[in-house]
Design a protein around this motif. Structure first.
Motif, PDB file in Angstrom:
ATOM      1  N   PHE A 215       0.830  -1.209   0.000  1.00 44.50           N
ATOM      2  CA  PHE A 215       0.000   0.000   0.000  1.00 44.50           C
ATOM      3  C   PHE A 215       0.868   1.265   0.000  1.00 44.50           C
ATOM      4  O   PHE A 215       0.538   2.260  -0.653  1.00 44.50           O
ATOM      5  N   LEU A 216       1.970   1.241   0.748  1.00 40.89           N
ATOM      6  CA  LEU A 216       2.892   2.388   0.759  1.00 40.89           C
ATOM      7  C   LEU A 216       3.413   2.666  -0.650  1.00 40.89           C
ATOM      8  O   LEU A 216       3.412   3.815  -1.109  1.00 40.89           O
ATOM      9  N   PHE A 217       3.847   1.624  -1.343  1.00 35.40           N
ATOM     10  CA  PHE A 217       4.387   1.803  -2.692  1.00 35.40           C
ATOM     11  C   PHE A 217       3.295   2.268  -3.658  1.00 35.40           C
ATOM     12  O   PHE A 217       3.547   3.065  -4.552  1.00 35.40           O
ATOM     13  N   ALA A 218       2.065   1.749  -3.496  1.00 38.12           N
ATOM     14  CA  ALA A 218       0.966   2.179  -4.362  1.00 38.12           C
ATOM     15  C   ALA A 218       0.569   3.629  -4.083  1.00 38.12           C
ATOM     16  O   ALA A 218      -0.080   4.267  -4.914  1.00 38.12           O
ATOM     17  N   ASN A 219       0.971   4.131  -2.910  1.00 41.30           N
ATOM     18  CA  ASN A 219       0.715   5.543  -2.582  1.00 41.30           C
ATOM     19  C   ASN A 219       1.923   6.405  -2.957  1.00 41.30           C
ATOM     20  O   ASN A 219       2.042   7.531  -2.496  1.00 41.30           O
TER      21      ASN A 219
END
Length: 429
Positions: A215-219
């Protein structure tokens, strides 16, 4: 000297303590051993792959005989382990001065072990031997040098039930988190008492650390800066990534208790989740446990996206010890395990993604929908780690984030705690 878990972790040198204990890889005076000389001798291989009798048969019945046919003066002694025990096994070996000649490591593990000169750099031209995606080779490097070759990859993707989407009138997977949250609400089901019987989204059947990182990388966030010295995940992007997991729980479209048990059919297979974060190896599990879901085309997968599409890429790499007494033999084995001929059967055995793009046209990739999706989107892959302090930080990520998931702390408080722990670990390098 008696080695407790704490003492061996200390001996790994995740701080300045290794010098005090006198236990470091360079103590043998051969930390950067050249790989010239005769390809001969008895070497050891420590591997978390090739589990069980089928794995042992593949390694010792097929791969190593092929290696020894090419290198008849080399014998290989295999030490089997699993990922749960690999770190402790490595640190114990290091502390005892018995580092294996060839080791298989996880993504994110190269900087900590290369920083302590446990691993020997490999010739950089090996990175051009086959067709590698740049993202795949990034975790193999430290300080600009190549330390490992990728073997198999494990990616984190979102899987979903096409039949449940159709029942709800949803025609396409979510394009961002707003759609993900809305669809999760629509797909969740509860009984007359309000108890969830089906979650719209199950993010918790994979490791919480890996889930949050995805989720961090997708953000469009990062764990650390390029030097590995500065924490970067404690900005709004990191907090929002954790907050999304809290929001779907608050919406009653996800539940931390809805998790898949190891070896058992997943919540997606059981019909207890409409969407689920998953490892690409779920395809093999579907084939073995619920083949009707594949036959009837009821399962699909997509890459998580919010500000950018992103897919966490883990996996296993193979590297050479800096303290081996047989560097040429050890490097020959590293190179052999990094060939498509070794990688393909290893990936097939585990349902993993091959570490080289050359295998994209293989029948295995063509017939495994999740592996094909991962290889087609490898340019969107991101990896964990990136700091020499990662092995110390890694062990604390899940427990720290969990304080927010179970309601003890807010998302920002948990991220701040993790940032402080990480900064302390980096300061001890």
């Amino acid at each position: 000297m008696e080695y407790t878990r704490r003492s061996v972790l200390t001996a790994l040198g995740l701080g300045a303590v290794a010098a005090a204990t006198g236990c470091s890889a360079s103590s043998g005076g051969n930390s950067q051993a050249a790989a010239d000389g005769p390809v001969e001798g008895e070497i050891t291989l420590l591997t978390p792959l090739f589990e069980g009798s089928s794995g042992k048969q593949l390694l010792e019945g097929k791969l190593l005989p092929a290696f020894q046919q090419k290198n008849p003066k080399v014998t290989v002694k295999v030490d089997y382990t699993n990922y749960s025990a690999l770190n402790e096994k490595l640190t114990t070996s290091l502390a005892g001065g018995l580092m294996p000649d060839v080791v298989m490591l996880g993504v994110g593990w190269i900087p900590p072990f290369a920083h302590k000169k446990v691993l020997a750099p490999l010739p950089d031209d090996l990175a051009k031997r086959y067709e590698y995606e740049d993202r795949v080779l990034e975790p193999s490097r430290f300080d600009g040098k190549l330390y490992a070759l990728p073997m198999v990859l494990d990616t984190r993707i979102v899987t979903y039930r096409k039949d449940m989407f159709a029942e709800a009138g949803i025609k396409a997977p979510p394009k961002d988190w707003a759609e993900l949250r809305a669809m999760s609400k629509e797909l969740a089901r509860a009984d007359s008492s309000g108890k969830l019987t089906r979650v719209g989204f199950d993010p918790f059947s994979i490791d919480l650390r890996q889930c949050w990182e995805t989720f961090l990388f997708a953000n469009d966030g990062n764990l650390f800066d390029e030097s590995g010295q500065q924490v970067k995940f404690d900005d709004d992007r990191g907090v929002e990534a954790l907050q999304l997991l809290l929001d779907v729980i608050k919406d009653k479209s996800a539940d931390y208790s809805f998790k898949s048990s190891a070896g058992q059919p997943s919540t997606l297979q059981q019909g207890r989740a409409a969407m689920m974060m998953a490892n690409n190896s779920l395809w093999v599990q579907l084939q073995q446990q619920t083949p009707e879901l594949l036959k009837d085309d009821k399962v699909g997968a997509f890459i998580l996206a919010n500000k950018v599409p992103a897919m966490l890429q883990g996996g296993t790499m193979v590297s050479r010890s800096a303290s081996t007494k047989h560097p040429a033999a050890a490097q020959a084995l590293v190179e052999f395990m990094g060939t498509p001929e070794s990688i393909l059967p290893t990936a097939q055995q585990r349902g993993s993604v091959p570490g080289v793009q050359n295998l994209r046209t293989s029948e295995y990739v063509k017939e495994n929908g999740f592996v094909k999706l991962a290889l087609d989107n490898m340019s969107k892959a991101r990896s964990e780690g990136g700091t020499a302090a990662w092995m110390e930080i890694r062990e604390k990520v899940k427990t720290t984030l969990e304080t927010a998931v179970v309601g003890q702390k807010s998302a920002k408080e948990a991220i701040d705690d993790l940032a402080n722990l990480s900064k302390e670990a980096i300061s001890r390098l």
